[in-house]
Motif scaffolding. Structure first.
Motif, PDB file in Angstrom:
ATOM      1  N   GLU A  17       0.565  -1.198   0.321  1.00  0.00           N
ATOM      2  CA  GLU A  17      -0.177   0.088  -0.181  1.00  0.00           C
ATOM      3  C   GLU A  17       0.595   1.701   0.194  1.00  0.00           C
ATOM      4  N   ARG A  59      -9.889  -7.159  -1.137  1.00  0.00           N
ATOM      5  CA  ARG A  59     -10.304  -5.812  -1.888  1.00  0.00           C
ATOM      6  C   ARG A  59      -8.858  -4.870  -1.905  1.00  0.00           C
ATOM      7  N   GLU A  60      -8.429  -4.730  -0.976  1.00  0.00           N
ATOM      8  CA  GLU A  60      -7.475  -3.883   0.046  1.00  0.00           C
ATOM      9  C   GLU A  60      -5.972  -4.550  -0.949  1.00  0.00           C
ATOM     10  N   ALA A  63      -6.501  -4.467  -4.520  1.00  0.00           N
ATOM     11  CA  ALA A  63      -5.611  -2.424  -5.047  1.00  0.00           C
ATOM     12  C   ALA A  63      -4.542  -2.615  -4.401  1.00  0.00           C
ATOM     13  N   GLY A  66      -2.350  -3.376  -7.872  1.00  0.00           N
ATOM     14  CA  GLY A  66      -2.086  -3.016  -8.496  1.00  0.00           C
ATOM     15  C   GLY A  66      -2.067  -1.765  -8.602  1.00  0.00           C
ATOM     16  N   GLY A  67      -1.632  -0.993  -7.642  1.00  0.00           N
ATOM     17  CA  GLY A  67      -0.683  -0.144  -7.467  1.00  0.00           C
ATOM     18  C   GLY A  67       0.711  -0.474  -7.856  1.00  0.00           C
ATOM     19  N   HIS A  89     -13.364  -5.436  -9.119  1.00  0.00           N
ATOM     20  CA  HIS A  89     -11.803  -4.589  -7.791  1.00  0.00           C
ATOM     21  C   HIS A  89     -10.456  -5.154  -9.130  1.00  0.00           C
ATOM     22  N   LYS A  92     -10.112  -4.259 -12.288  1.00  0.00           N
ATOM     23  CA  LYS A  92      -9.588  -2.497 -12.783  1.00  0.00           C
ATOM     24  C   LYS A  92      -8.647  -2.986 -12.262  1.00  0.00           C
ATOM     25  N   THR A  93      -7.794  -3.524 -11.434  1.00  0.00           N
ATOM     26  CA  THR A  93      -6.586  -3.817 -11.036  1.00  0.00           C
ATOM     27  C   THR A  93      -5.344  -4.251 -11.861  1.00  0.00           C
TER      28      THR A  93
END
Length: 165
Positions: A17, A59-60, A63, A66-67, A89, A92-93
């Motif tokens: 993150e 979900r975290e 994401a 993806g980041g 989700h 999108k990732t």
């Protein structure tokens, strides 16, 4: 690298993150464990899965992958498309990661996707990944449906499927 698995997983998520890939292998393994190849377990609600990964944590993690633009996570994420609640989700990732390997799976899901919000995410990811041929059929299908794909014509334009004169 030591410590209890739960702590290593949370540390890997925190690193990811923050944009740090030091825990990437642990995070990918955690997501892989949450979405095993056995079809019956994939369809079980996330809190009941052996991985200890809740829906929110999934979900975290998705994401965060993806980041990081974590291409090594793409096969695991493609498999995670089976989870209907996480599908938008994951799509999108996959678009953020930018690996063409995901295009056929995204297109296959888009053909049969019953939920409009997931359709939009799947189509957006395909456009982002440069999908054309695999996007044409599903777009035609969902633009002609009683509940058409919101923004579908714009997606077709962005994908270069509709000539602009």
């Amino acid at each position: 690298a030591g410590g209890p698995p739960a702590m290593r997983r949370l540390a890997a998520l925190a690193f990811a993150e923050a944009g740090d890939d030091r825990g990437l292998a642990v995070l990918v393994a955690w997501v892989r464990e949450a979405f095993p190849r056995e079809r019956a377990d994939v369809e079980a609600p996330l809190p009941e899965r052996a991985s200890g990964m809740s829906h929110e944590r999934a979900r975290e993690g998705i994401a965060a992958l993806g980041g990081l633009r974590a291409k090594r996570a793409v096969p695991v994420l493609v498999h995670a498309l089976a989870d209907v609640r996480l599908r938008p989700h994951v799509a999108k990732t996959l678009g953020l990661i930018g690996d063409d390997f995901a295009r056929p799976s995204l297109a296959e899901r888009l053909w049969a996707e019953p939920y409009v919000t997931a359709r939009v995410a799947l189509a957006e990811a395909l456009v982002t990944l440069g999908g054309k041929a695999e996007l044409r059929g599903p777009l035609v299908r969902w633009l002609g449906a009683p509940d058409p794909l919101p923004g579908g014509v714009g997606l077709a334009l962005r994908a270069g499927l509709v000539p602009i004169s």
